[in-house]
Design a protein around this motif. Structure first.
Motif, short mmCIF file in Angstrom:
data_model
loop_
_atom_site.label_atom_id
_atom_site.label_comp_id
_atom_site.label_asym_id
_atom_site.label_seq_id
_atom_site.Cartn_x
_atom_site.Cartn_y
_atom_site.Cartn_z
N LEU A 1 0.79 -1.15 -0.03
CA LEU A 1 0.24 -0.01 0.03
C LEU A 1 0.88 1.06 -0.20
O LEU A 1 2.05 1.32 0.51
CB LEU A 1 -0.86 -0.02 1.27
CG LEU A 1 -1.82 -1.31 1.38
CD1 LEU A 1 -2.69 -1.14 2.76
CD2 LEU A 1 -2.84 -1.16 0.45
N ASP A 2 0.40 2.23 -0.46
CA ASP A 2 1.02 3.65 -0.48
C ASP A 2 0.58 4.25 0.93
O ASP A 2 -0.15 3.75 1.71
CB ASP A 2 0.60 4.33 -1.69
CG ASP A 2 -1.06 4.89 -1.69
OD1 ASP A 2 -1.61 4.89 -0.58
OD2 ASP A 2 -1.39 5.19 -2.75
N VAL A 3 1.27 5.32 1.35
CA VAL A 3 1.09 5.92 2.51
C VAL A 3 -0.17 6.52 2.95
O VAL A 3 -0.82 6.25 4.05
CB VAL A 3 2.37 7.05 2.80
CG1 VAL A 3 1.88 7.71 4.11
CG2 VAL A 3 3.76 6.54 2.46
N LYS A 4 -0.68 6.89 1.79
CA LYS A 4 -2.22 7.48 2.09
C LYS A 4 -3.08 6.35 2.52
O LYS A 4 -4.07 6.58 3.28
CB LYS A 4 -2.86 8.14 0.81
CG LYS A 4 -2.08 9.30 0.84
CD LYS A 4 -2.64 10.17 -0.68
CE LYS A 4 -1.98 11.64 -0.77
NZ LYS A 4 -2.68 12.02 -2.02
N GLU A 5 -3.12 5.25 1.90
CA GLU A 5 -3.99 3.99 1.95
C GLU A 5 -3.83 3.39 3.30
O GLU A 5 -4.71 3.07 4.10
CB GLU A 5 -3.77 3.10 1.02
CG GLU A 5 -4.37 3.36 -0.61
CD GLU A 5 -6.03 4.10 -0.38
OE1 GLU A 5 -6.42 3.45 0.44
OE2 GLU A 5 -6.51 4.54 -1.44
N LEU A 6 -2.31 3.10 3.55
CA LEU A 6 -1.90 2.89 4.91
C LEU A 6 -2.56 3.57 6.02
O LEU A 6 -3.26 3.20 6.96
CB LEU A 6 -0.40 2.69 4.78
CG LEU A 6 0.01 1.92 6.40
CD1 LEU A 6 -0.50 0.37 6.47
CD2 LEU A 6 1.43 2.10 6.22
N ARG A 7 -2.40 4.93 5.90
CA ARG A 7 -2.98 5.84 7.05
C ARG A 7 -4.65 5.84 7.10
O ARG A 7 -5.00 5.96 8.14
CB ARG A 7 -2.79 7.28 6.57
CG ARG A 7 -1.33 7.58 6.93
CD ARG A 7 -0.87 9.02 6.54
NE ARG A 7 0.67 9.30 6.84
CZ ARG A 7 1.10 10.32 6.61
NH1 ARG A 7 0.64 11.39 5.63
NH2 ARG A 7 2.24 10.60 6.66
N TRP A 8 -5.29 5.44 6.00
CA TRP A 8 -6.59 5.30 5.81
C TRP A 8 -7.24 4.08 6.76
O TRP A 8 -7.98 4.05 7.79
CB TRP A 8 -7.30 5.13 4.41
CG TRP A 8 -8.61 5.23 4.48
CD1 TRP A 8 -9.64 6.23 4.21
CD2 TRP A 8 -9.67 4.03 4.43
NE1 TRP A 8 -10.99 5.77 4.18
CE2 TRP A 8 -11.03 4.39 4.24
CE3 TRP A 8 -9.34 2.71 4.67
CZ2 TRP A 8 -11.99 3.63 4.44
CZ3 TRP A 8 -10.45 1.71 4.53
CH2 TRP A 8 -11.84 2.31 4.47
N LEU A 9 -6.49 2.98 6.51
CA LEU A 9 -6.57 1.72 7.13
C LEU A 9 -6.37 1.97 8.55
O LEU A 9 -7.09 1.57 9.49
CB LEU A 9 -5.86 0.63 6.84
CG LEU A 9 -6.40 0.09 5.24
CD1 LEU A 9 -4.93 -1.06 4.75
CD2 LEU A 9 -7.41 -0.78 5.46
N LEU A 10 -5.31 2.66 9.02
CA LEU A 10 -4.80 2.92 10.44
C LEU A 10 -5.89 3.69 11.11
O LEU A 10 -6.42 3.76 12.35
CB LEU A 10 -3.68 3.38 10.53
CG LEU A 10 -2.43 2.38 10.18
CD1 LEU A 10 -1.13 3.25 10.30
CD2 LEU A 10 -2.24 1.11 11.00
N GLY A 11 -6.38 4.73 10.38
CA GLY A 11 -7.46 5.46 11.07
C GLY A 11 -8.72 4.89 11.01
O GLY A 11 -9.43 5.08 12.20
N MET A 12 -9.15 3.93 10.10
CA MET A 12 -10.41 3.21 10.39
C MET A 12 -10.25 2.14 11.75
O MET A 12 -11.20 1.88 12.46
CB MET A 12 -10.71 2.20 9.14
CG MET A 12 -10.93 3.25 8.02
SD MET A 12 -12.36 4.54 8.41
CE MET A 12 -13.73 3.52 8.05
#
Length: 219
Positions: free
Chosen positions: A81-92
């Motif tokens: 995953l790119d950084v943005k998608e990883l942050r989305w997952l961690l946010g969820m």
């Protein structure tokens, strides 16, 4: 061609999982909204059956949390995953933990309030729920529509919840100063007020996290 097809398959897999995670988060919010409605019904007509419905709904919240965490871990372990998608997952992941804590707070309130307390607790709890039910609905809309303004409204609304908690505490202080008899229901009111105030805090945390997620995805 094979490599391109594999990348497309992975992309589709991620999009499906991402949609599922968001859908499950919204289902948990629906469950929590239902818990507040069930508890309001319980206050109006307390029965063991209605108490059981509330506890069953909280069990559903926990199951959804476990499913979301499993999906997030599966994506991270299988997908680059790119950084943005990883942050989305961690946010969820942070959001589902906050939602689970709201379920815990509602369960604490149900467990603490006996049938004999319902009439004494009813006015306070209904006033809190007036604001927090709106906050839950706004969080749902904010996440569904990626609406940053409505997520900010959730954070603003928490001011009223905090004021209610402070008012409950001040009322007890007044009773003490006036040397009034302090009943068990009076003490429970303070404890439950604190649980309700924490629900507002968790909703604010959820709104703030998803707002950050939206802004990061836009950059």
């Amino acid at each position: 061609m094979k490599e391109g097809g594999t990348m497309l398959t992975r992309h589709n897999y991620y999009e499906q999982k991402r949609s599922k995670i968001k859908r499950l988060v919204l289902e948990v919010l629906n469950d929590l909204s239902q818990m507040t409605e069930l508890y309001t019904a319980y206050l109006n007509h307390p029965t063991d059956e209605r108490r059981g419905w509330i506890l069953k709904t909280e069990s559903d919240v926990n199951k959804h949390e476990a499913r979301i965490e499993k999906d997030i871990l599966e994506i991270i372990s299988l997908q680059q995953l790119d950084v943005k998608e990883l942050r989305w997952l961690l946010g969820m992941n942070r959001i589902i933990r906050e939602l689970e804590r709201i379920g815990d707070q509602l369960t604490n309130i149900v467990t603490l309030s006996d049938v004999a307390d319902t009439q004494a607790l009813k006015p306070m709890i209904q006033t809190f729920f007036h604001f927090e039910s709106e906050m839950i609905e706004w969080v749902k809309k904010g996440i569904t529509n990626e609406d940053k303004q409505i997520l900010e409204d959730v954070m603003e609304q928490d001011h009223y919840v905090n004021q209610l908690n402070k008012g409950t505490y001040n009322n007890l202080v007044h009773l003490i100063n006036e040397k009034e008899n302090i009943t068990e229901s009076n003490l429970k009111t303070i404890i439950i007020s604190r649980f309700l105030e924490r629900i507002g805090d968790h909703l604010v945390n959820i709104a703030r996290v998803y707002l950050e997620v939206c802004e990061e995805m836009e950059d």
